[in-house]
Design a protein around this motif. Sequence first.
Motif, PDB file in Angstrom:
ATOM      1  N   LEU A  96     -25.101  77.610  91.291  1.00  0.00           N
ATOM      2  CA  LEU A  96     -24.219  76.439  91.306  1.00  0.00           C
ATOM      3  C   LEU A  96     -24.043  75.816  92.676  1.00  0.00           C
ATOM      4  O   LEU A  96     -23.254  74.881  92.832  1.00  0.00           O
ATOM      5  CB  LEU A  96     -22.834  76.817  90.756  1.00  0.00           C
ATOM      6  CG  LEU A  96     -22.765  77.361  89.333  1.00  0.00           C
ATOM      7  CD1 LEU A  96     -21.305  77.487  88.901  1.00  0.00           C
ATOM      8  CD2 LEU A  96     -23.532  76.481  88.357  1.00  0.00           C
ATOM      9  N   VAL A  97     -24.757  76.304  93.662  1.00  0.00           N
ATOM     10  CA  VAL A  97     -24.545  75.826  95.029  1.00  0.00           C
ATOM     11  C   VAL A  97     -24.782  74.324  95.165  1.00  0.00           C
ATOM     12  O   VAL A  97     -24.169  73.654  96.010  1.00  0.00           O
ATOM     13  CB  VAL A  97     -25.437  76.601  96.029  1.00  0.00           C
ATOM     14  CG1 VAL A  97     -26.908  76.311  95.777  1.00  0.00           C
ATOM     15  CG2 VAL A  97     -25.052  76.285  97.465  1.00  0.00           C
ATOM     16  N   ASP A  98     -25.628  73.743  94.326  1.00  0.00           N
ATOM     17  CA  ASP A  98     -25.949  72.317  94.444  1.00  0.00           C
ATOM     18  C   ASP A  98     -25.027  71.421  93.622  1.00  0.00           C
ATOM     19  O   ASP A  98     -25.238  70.205  93.539  1.00  0.00           O
ATOM     20  CB  ASP A  98     -27.405  72.067  94.019  1.00  0.00           C
ATOM     21  CG  ASP A  98     -28.394  72.697  94.991  1.00  0.00           C
ATOM     22  OD1 ASP A  98     -28.078  72.768  96.192  1.00  0.00           O
ATOM     23  OD2 ASP A  98     -29.480  73.127  94.549  1.00  0.00           O
ATOM     24  N   GLU A  99     -24.006  71.998  92.997  1.00  0.00           N
ATOM     25  CA  GLU A  99     -23.032  71.165  92.283  1.00  0.00           C
ATOM     26  C   GLU A  99     -22.290  70.280  93.289  1.00  0.00           C
ATOM     27  O   GLU A  99     -22.107  70.653  94.448  1.00  0.00           O
ATOM     28  CB  GLU A  99     -22.033  72.039  91.529  1.00  0.00           C
ATOM     29  CG  GLU A  99     -22.630  72.871  90.417  1.00  0.00           C
ATOM     30  CD  GLU A  99     -23.135  72.022  89.262  1.00  0.00           C
ATOM     31  OE1 GLU A  99     -22.422  71.085  88.847  1.00  0.00           O
ATOM     32  OE2 GLU A  99     -24.251  72.299  88.775  1.00  0.00           O
ATOM     33  N   PRO A 100     -21.820  69.102  92.866  1.00  0.00           N
ATOM     34  CA  PRO A 100     -21.088  68.211  93.787  1.00  0.00           C
ATOM     35  C   PRO A 100     -19.863  68.898  94.392  1.00  0.00           C
ATOM     36  O   PRO A 100     -19.139  69.622  93.710  1.00  0.00           O
ATOM     37  CB  PRO A 100     -20.673  67.042  92.880  1.00  0.00           C
ATOM     38  CG  PRO A 100     -21.671  67.048  91.769  1.00  0.00           C
ATOM     39  CD  PRO A 100     -22.022  68.485  91.545  1.00  0.00           C
ATOM     40  N   THR A 101     -19.649  68.656  95.683  1.00  0.00           N
ATOM     41  CA  THR A 101     -18.575  69.323  96.406  1.00  0.00           C
ATOM     42  C   THR A 101     -17.200  69.006  95.843  1.00  0.00           C
ATOM     43  O   THR A 101     -16.286  69.825  95.912  1.00  0.00           O
ATOM     44  CB  THR A 101     -18.614  68.927  97.895  1.00  0.00           C
ATOM     45  OG1 THR A 101     -19.908  69.231  98.408  1.00  0.00           O
ATOM     46  CG2 THR A 101     -17.573  69.680  98.704  1.00  0.00           C
ATOM     47  N   ASP A 102     -17.039  67.802  95.272  1.00  0.00           N
ATOM     48  CA  ASP A 102     -15.725  67.406  94.773  1.00  0.00           C
ATOM     49  C   ASP A 102     -15.586  67.573  93.257  1.00  0.00           C
ATOM     50  O   ASP A 102     -14.655  67.057  92.645  1.00  0.00           O
ATOM     51  CB  ASP A 102     -15.418  65.959  95.154  1.00  0.00           C
ATOM     52  CG  ASP A 102     -16.445  64.979  94.577  1.00  0.00           C
ATOM     53  OD1 ASP A 102     -17.491  65.439  94.065  1.00  0.00           O
ATOM     54  OD2 ASP A 102     -16.188  63.757  94.639  1.00  0.00           O
ATOM     55  N   GLU A 103     -16.516  68.296  92.631  1.00  0.00           N
ATOM     56  CA  GLU A 103     -16.489  68.433  91.176  1.00  0.00           C
ATOM     57  C   GLU A 103     -15.226  69.168  90.729  1.00  0.00           C
ATOM     58  O   GLU A 103     -14.774  70.103  91.372  1.00  0.00           O
ATOM     59  CB  GLU A 103     -17.726  69.181  90.681  1.00  0.00           C
ATOM     60  CG  GLU A 103     -17.937  69.066  89.179  1.00  0.00           C
ATOM     61  CD  GLU A 103     -19.347  69.443  88.766  1.00  0.00           C
ATOM     62  OE1 GLU A 103     -19.793  68.952  87.725  1.00  0.00           O
ATOM     63  OE2 GLU A 103     -19.993  70.220  89.487  1.00  0.00           O
ATOM     64  N   LYS A 104     -14.661  68.724  89.607  1.00  0.00           N
ATOM     65  CA  LYS A 104     -13.417  69.276  89.106  1.00  0.00           C
ATOM     66  C   LYS A 104     -13.648  70.615  88.410  1.00  0.00           C
ATOM     67  O   LYS A 104     -14.753  70.955  88.006  1.00  0.00           O
ATOM     68  CB  LYS A 104     -12.749  68.292  88.149  1.00  0.00           C
ATOM     69  CG  LYS A 104     -12.514  66.913  88.746  1.00  0.00           C
ATOM     70  CD  LYS A 104     -11.705  66.973  90.028  1.00  0.00           C
ATOM     71  CE  LYS A 104     -11.458  65.579  90.597  1.00  0.00           C
ATOM     72  NZ  LYS A 104     -10.815  65.623  91.930  1.00  0.00           N
ATOM     73  N   GLU A 105     -12.534  71.346  88.219  1.00  0.00           N
ATOM     74  CA  GLU A 105     -12.623  72.693  87.646  1.00  0.00           C
ATOM     75  C   GLU A 105     -13.257  72.697  86.264  1.00  0.00           C
ATOM     76  O   GLU A 105     -14.110  73.538  85.970  1.00  0.00           O
ATOM     77  CB  GLU A 105     -11.225  73.314  87.585  1.00  0.00           C
ATOM     78  CG  GLU A 105     -11.208  74.734  87.030  1.00  0.00           C
ATOM     79  CD  GLU A 105      -9.811  75.279  86.891  1.00  0.00           C
ATOM     80  OE1 GLU A 105      -9.492  75.824  85.819  1.00  0.00           O
ATOM     81  OE2 GLU A 105      -9.029  75.152  87.856  1.00  0.00           O
ATOM     82  N   THR A 106     -12.859  71.755  85.410  1.00  0.00           N
ATOM     83  CA  THR A 106     -13.390  71.728  84.044  1.00  0.00           C
ATOM     84  C   THR A 106     -14.903  71.557  84.051  1.00  0.00           C
ATOM     85  O   THR A 106     -15.624  72.235  83.299  1.00  0.00           O
ATOM     86  CB  THR A 106     -12.743  70.590  83.235  1.00  0.00           C
ATOM     87  OG1 THR A 106     -11.326  70.792  83.195  1.00  0.00           O
ATOM     88  CG2 THR A 106     -13.292  70.568  81.814  1.00  0.00           C
ATOM     89  N   ASP A 107     -15.402  70.657  84.896  1.00  0.00           N
ATOM     90  CA  ASP A 107     -16.848  70.428  84.962  1.00  0.00           C
ATOM     91  C   ASP A 107     -17.567  71.628  85.564  1.00  0.00           C
ATOM     92  O   ASP A 107     -18.666  71.999  85.122  1.00  0.00           O
ATOM     93  CB  ASP A 107     -17.146  69.169  85.762  1.00  0.00           C
ATOM     94  CG  ASP A 107     -16.596  67.918  85.097  1.00  0.00           C
ATOM     95  OD1 ASP A 107     -16.690  67.819  83.853  1.00  0.00           O
ATOM     96  OD2 ASP A 107     -16.060  67.048  85.799  1.00  0.00           O
ATOM     97  N   LEU A 108     -16.971  72.233  86.581  1.00  0.00           N
ATOM     98  CA  LEU A 108     -17.567  73.431  87.176  1.00  0.00           C
ATOM     99  C   LEU A 108     -17.636  74.562  86.155  1.00  0.00           C
ATOM    100  O   LEU A 108     -18.631  75.288  86.088  1.00  0.00           O
ATOM    101  CB  LEU A 108     -16.761  73.869  88.401  1.00  0.00           C
ATOM    102  CG  LEU A 108     -16.926  73.013  89.655  1.00  0.00           C
ATOM    103  CD1 LEU A 108     -15.854  73.359  90.680  1.00  0.00           C
ATOM    104  CD2 LEU A 108     -18.318  73.174  90.255  1.00  0.00           C
ATOM    105  N   ASN A 109     -16.589  74.699  85.358  1.00  0.00           N
ATOM    106  CA  ASN A 109     -16.590  75.745  84.336  1.00  0.00           C
ATOM    107  C   ASN A 109     -17.678  75.510  83.294  1.00  0.00           C
ATOM    108  O   ASN A 109     -18.305  76.456  82.806  1.00  0.00           O
ATOM    109  CB  ASN A 109     -15.228  75.824  83.649  1.00  0.00           C
ATOM    110  CG  ASN A 109     -14.175  76.493  84.512  1.00  0.00           C
ATOM    111  OD1 ASN A 109     -14.473  77.037  85.571  1.00  0.00           O
ATOM    112  ND2 ASN A 109     -12.934  76.443  84.064  1.00  0.00           N
ATOM    113  N   ARG A 110     -17.913  74.245  82.946  1.00  0.00           N
ATOM    114  CA  ARG A 110     -18.990  73.944  81.992  1.00  0.00           C
ATOM    115  C   ARG A 110     -20.350  74.290  82.598  1.00  0.00           C
ATOM    116  O   ARG A 110     -21.232  74.828  81.921  1.00  0.00           O
ATOM    117  CB  ARG A 110     -18.939  72.475  81.577  1.00  0.00           C
ATOM    118  CG  ARG A 110     -17.752  72.143  80.688  1.00  0.00           C
ATOM    119  CD  ARG A 110     -17.704  70.671  80.328  1.00  0.00           C
ATOM    120  NE  ARG A 110     -18.838  70.296  79.483  1.00  0.00           N
ATOM    121  CZ  ARG A 110     -18.866  70.451  78.161  1.00  0.00           C
ATOM    122  NH1 ARG A 110     -17.833  70.987  77.542  1.00  0.00           N
ATOM    123  NH2 ARG A 110     -19.923  70.065  77.471  1.00  0.00           N
TER     124      ARG A 110
END
Length: 223
Positions: free
Chosen positions: A31-45
């Motif tokens: 997940l290191v390349d996920e957007p830095t400001d991504e919200k918790e719900t999206d990160l959990n998905r």
Amino acid sequence: MSTQPRLSSVALWRDLERRCLKLLREALSTLVDEPTDEKETDLNRSLFRAIIRASHEAARRGEHIPMVVPEGRNPPDLSDLERAEREFKIPDFYWGYIDPFAADPNEAAKCFVVECKRLTEPRARYTQEYVKSGIVRFINVSHSYGKGAASGAMVGYLQGIYLDDALDRVNLAAKNNTIPLLALRERDGEAGAELRHELYRSFQVSPFQLTHMWSRIGPEPNP
């Protein structure tokens, strides 16, 4: 009446814990390349999809892995004679299994619960939420995350914050809420860390071992 778990049950639980933590490590590393400001719900998905991919690979190697359940309600416990408040609460993830060695078949269902929180700016808000809306849910009766189990886990998404900063702030919030401080077990620079502490609670199982897996999302913060 509850009885002490049999040694065979303890061994099964430790094996489940080990496999769940291994899947979390593998999933978080992607997940290191996920957007830095991504919200918790999206990160959990994103984490859910990564866990499924890691579970698929494990299954192809011949390892039996129960499916992870995202946002599933707490199941009833034997002690919940009527629908309890905790049954309306929704952990971010849990793995469930049936313990064939349970002394009471009504207590055979076990869940390894994982709660996830962002660790980001403004750090005071998010590090306090990590404790008050995260760790505390494994302690208070209204949530009772991991009830009947010996351990569980939390995921911390490190976003634009130094790891030491996050740890200092989380431990300050833990101290202010009379919760044992997190102890660093392993660290990979600013990329992530594993931490652990024991929680004492008014319901079984207590003490409860909570493992924290922190993983960097996006680049390291600017110096």
